[in-house]
Each structure stands twice: as structure tokens, then as C-alpha cells.
Motif scaffolding. Structure first.
Motif, PDB file in Angstrom:
ATOM      1  N   ASP A   1      -0.997 -12.951  10.268  1.00 45.25           N
ATOM      2  CA  ASP A   1      -1.053 -11.816   9.349  1.00 45.25           C
ATOM      3  C   ASP A   1      -2.484 -11.328   9.131  1.00 45.25           C
ATOM      4  N   VAL A   2      -3.426 -12.243   8.883  1.00 35.92           N
ATOM      5  CA  VAL A   2      -4.801 -11.802   8.634  1.00 35.92           C
ATOM      6  C   VAL A   2      -5.438 -11.283   9.918  1.00 35.92           C
ATOM      7  N   ALA A   3      -5.041 -11.841  11.064  1.00 32.27           N
ATOM      8  CA  ALA A   3      -5.610 -11.397  12.337  1.00 32.27           C
ATOM      9  C   ALA A   3      -5.189  -9.976  12.671  1.00 32.27           C
ATOM     10  N   ALA A   4      -4.036  -9.563  12.156  1.00 30.80           N
ATOM     11  CA  ALA A   4      -3.593  -8.188  12.405  1.00 30.80           C
ATOM     12  C   ALA A   4      -4.536  -7.177  11.764  1.00 30.80           C
ATOM     13  N   ASP A   5      -5.194  -7.580  10.685  1.00 30.24           N
ATOM     14  CA  ASP A   5      -6.109  -6.689   9.972  1.00 30.24           C
ATOM     15  C   ASP A   5      -7.576  -6.954  10.294  1.00 30.24           C
ATOM     16  N   HIS A   6      -7.860  -8.057  10.979  1.00 26.73           N
ATOM     17  CA  HIS A   6      -9.247  -8.426  11.276  1.00 26.73           C
ATOM     18  C   HIS A   6      -9.352  -8.778  12.762  1.00 26.73           C
ATOM     19  N   GLU A   7      -9.836  -7.839  13.529  1.00 29.63           N
ATOM     20  CA  GLU A   7      -9.874  -8.006  14.982  1.00 29.63           C
ATOM     21  C   GLU A   7     -10.885  -9.054  15.433  1.00 29.63           C
ATOM     22  N   ASN A   8     -11.751  -9.467  14.543  1.00 29.85           N
ATOM     23  CA  ASN A   8     -12.742 -10.485  14.917  1.00 29.85           C
ATOM     24  C   ASN A   8     -12.206 -11.909  14.796  1.00 29.85           C
ATOM     25  N   VAL A   9     -10.974 -12.082  14.320  1.00 25.67           N
ATOM     26  CA  VAL A   9     -10.380 -13.408  14.176  1.00 25.67           C
ATOM     27  C   VAL A   9      -9.896 -13.901  15.541  1.00 25.67           C
ATOM     28  N   LEU A  10     -10.359 -15.092  15.923  1.00 26.95           N
ATOM     29  CA  LEU A  10      -9.990 -15.721  17.188  1.00 26.95           C
ATOM     30  C   LEU A  10      -9.479 -17.138  16.910  1.00 26.95           C
ATOM     31  N   VAL A  11      -8.806 -17.724  17.894  1.00 23.51           N
ATOM     32  CA  VAL A  11      -8.424 -19.131  17.826  1.00 23.51           C
ATOM     33  C   VAL A  11      -9.021 -19.869  19.016  1.00 23.51           C
ATOM     34  N   VAL A  12      -9.680 -20.977  18.734  1.00 26.82           N
ATOM     35  CA  VAL A  12     -10.163 -21.894  19.764  1.00 26.82           C
ATOM     36  C   VAL A  12      -9.296 -23.140  19.662  1.00 26.82           C
ATOM     37  N   ASN A  13      -8.527 -23.418  20.706  1.00 30.53           N
ATOM     38  CA  ASN A  13      -7.500 -24.456  20.640  1.00 30.53           C
ATOM     39  C   ASN A  13      -7.876 -25.680  21.461  1.00 30.53           C
ATOM     40  N   CYS A  14      -7.401 -26.841  21.013  1.00 29.75           N
ATOM     41  CA  CYS A  14      -7.699 -28.117  21.677  1.00 29.75           C
ATOM     42  C   CYS A  14      -6.426 -28.773  22.196  1.00 29.75           C
ATOM     43  N   ASP A  15      -5.588 -27.998  22.891  1.00 28.73           N
ATOM     44  CA  ASP A  15      -4.347 -28.497  23.480  1.00 28.73           C
ATOM     45  C   ASP A  15      -3.370 -28.995  22.419  1.00 28.73           C
TER      46      ASP A  15
END
Length: 316
Positions: free
Chosen positions: A14-28
Motif C-alpha cells: 500500500d505505501v509503495a503504491a504512493d512512494h515510488e522510492n520504496v524498494l525491497v531487498v530480499n534474502c531468499d
């Protein structure tokens, strides 16, 4: 009832829809940390690093320095286990990374102490520019995510595995560092955070026949506002802390320092995990460490109401 890791997964999209700078860095660990929906919704903003938390922290710090707001998610035990990298890459650089540590506390159960997030608060509290957030329910999780994307300071977001009920209504407003009173009482204040909040509320209900009615304080973000917290706690004769963490370094230390600085004598008591943790079902573990509702109620009764009737099912 859902775990805060589940509420986090939904709120992040939800917050990422309004903030294009939000990313996810995932560790499997997308399935375990509930970032799968983010990957499906924003695949171009999802970076899979693999089972390599140290590398992922460096990647996230670099992205933050370029103006992004990366959320790096892993088990709290594994993520904070890379404390050197957090210290060097995130802390010293004041990089705007949101470190998301899931599976906090004893609830990981039979996987045992090699995967339990029991020392993460102690580590992250030691960094002077890192905020620690631990929501108690879905309402607070969403409020914290909305807050986290409004600035670029480092954050450690501590999330639980076990399902829990809502303790806030929809009018709740998150105030960083401010003690949140979720139940009003007299004489005794019980301070806790995260998944322990509904447990303490259940313990208060068990105490009702004894005449004890503690105030329950949700200390959901650290560092706490010292003046506001002190003004609240000085109203009580007893202050107790229960936390799903080692007894050293976490919320117990935060509250103890505040109580110590007050201008009146208050009896201070605290309970947490006093060893490395054990392997067993979550129910067995919370009972063993007296961090279930009967155990908490028994502890409160023992230090504040020795002459009150015994509580059924609690250990004496």
C-alpha cells in the motif's frame, strides 16, 4: 487474527503504491517475511540477493544513499547477526535503510535458539541513530509503515510470527517514542511491546478477581521520549516490564534507566528470557519463561498483591 509480519506485507504494498522510492531487498525469505506480494506487484523494485544478509545490507545501504527507501527483510536473528555490516554500512553512513527483522522472540518454537530473535533489540538499541519500531497489531503496523516512508533515517522494524488480535481502534495515531497506554489502571504500570501487548492485556483480565488493575503501556518505538515516559511512570508505585527478548539490552534496560532517573521511589520489576532460549512449541516456551498470560498474571500478583487470591492456572 494475523501476525504483524502478515500485516507488514500488505501495508508495504500500500505505501509503495504512493512512494515510488520504496524498494525491497530480499534474502531468499519472501514467503517467510511476507514480501511475496510486493514482488508480484512491483517486480522491478524487488531485488533478490539470496541467503547473503551481509551482502544485502551493503546493497540496501547503497540504494538508500541514491535516494531510495529500501526495506531489507530477513529473520531478525539472521539480519542483526550481521551487526558489523549494519554498523558500518547503515549506521555510520546514516543510510536510510529499513531493516525488517521477523520471527521476533520465542514464537519460532521448535527451530530453537539458532533462529530466535532474542538479542536484536540489544544490538539495534546500541546504534545512536537507529529507530526501533515494534507494532502490537495491524493498525499500528500500518501506522508505522506510513511513518517510515516520510523520512530517510535508519529504522529497525521488529515483527512477530504468531497471530494476534487488534488492540487499537482505527483512530489510533502513532507517535514515535511516545508511550501508548492501551489499558488504564491504578498503582501498577506494566510496560511491554509487540506480541506481548495482548498477552499482558489477557493477564490483566485474569487479575480482575484479585482487585489488581494494572495500567498497560505499549512501548512500541525506541528510544522512548524520556520526559513523557517519566511523567507517565511516576504516577505508579510499581513498574513492571515483560519482554520477549533477553533480559539484558532491550526494553527492560530502556525503562529501567528512565525509572532510575525519576525523583521518586518506584519498585521496578522485569522479566524476559534469561538463557539462550530453548526448542519447543511456542506454547511450551511461553509457559516455561512465564511469558504467557497466566505466567504474567502470576508475576504481577507475586510482586504487588501477595495477599490476593491465587489465579487459576498460573504458576506460583
Amino acid at each position: 487474527m494475523k501476525a504483524t509480519r502478515d500485516w507488514f506485507g500488505d501495508a508495504l504494498v500500500d505505501v509503495a503504491a504512493d512512494h515510488e522510492n520504496v524498494l525491497v531487498v530480499n534474502c531468499d525469505l519472501a514467503s517467510a517475511t511476507k514480501t511475496t506480494r510486493f514482488k508480484q506487484t512491483f517486480p522491478e523494485r524487488f531485488f533478490e540477493i539470496g541467503i547473503a544478509e551481509a551482502n544485502a545490507i551493503g546493497v540496501a545501504a547503497g540504494l538508500a544513499q541514491e535516494g531510495y527507501r529500501p526495506f531489507i527483510a530477513s529473520f531478525g536473528h539472521f539480519l542483526t547477526g550481521k551487526f558489523l555490516e549494519i554498523f558500518q554500512s547503515v549506521g555510520l553512513n546514516n543510510a536510510g535503510v529499513v531493516l525488517v527483522g521477523t520471527h521476533a522472540g520465542l514464537a519460532i518454537g521448535k527451530d530453537g535458539p539458532t533462529q530466535m530473535g532474542l538479542r536484536d533489540l540489544a544490538l539495534m538499541r546500541s546504534l545512536p541513530n537507529v529507530e526501533v519500531l515494534q507494532p502490537a497489531d495491524g493498525v499500528e503496523t500500518r501506522a508505522m509503515l506510513a511513518y517510515a516512508v516520510t523520512h530517510d533515517r535508519p529504522i529497525y522494524l521488529r515483527l512477530c510470527r504468531q497471530p494476534q488480535r487488534e488492540v487499537h481502534d482505527q483512530d489510533y495515531q502513532f507517535r514515535p517514542g511516545h508511550p501508548d497506554v492501551v489499558s488504564h489502571g491504578t498503582e501498577v504500570a506494566v510496560v511491554t511491546m509487540g506480541a506481548m501487548v495482548p498477552v499482558v492485556l489477557d493477564a490483566v483480565e485474569l487479575l480482575a478477581p484479585t482487585g489488581l488493575r494494572p495500567t498497560v503501556v505499549n512501548a512500541s518505538s525506541l528510544p522512548l521520549d524520556v520526559p513523557a515516559t517519566g511523567d507517565l511512570l511516576r504516577q505508579y508505585r510499581h513498574v513492571l516490564v515483560f519482554e520477549d527478548h533477553f533480559i539484558r539490552g532491550g526494553l527492560i534496560d530502556e525503562i529501567g534507566r528512565i525509572v532510575l532517573g525519576l525523583d521518586r521511589h518506584i519498585r521496578f520489576h522485569a522479566w524476559g528470557v534469561d538463557d539462550y532460549g530453548q526448542a519447543g512449541s511456542p506454547e511450551e516456551l511461553y509457559e516455561r519463561y512465564e511469558l504467557d498470560a497466566p505466567g504474567v498474571a502470576s508475576r504481577i500478583r507475586a510482586v504487588t498483591g501477595a495477599n490476593t487470591p491465587e489465579i487459576g492456572g498460573s504458576k506460583q
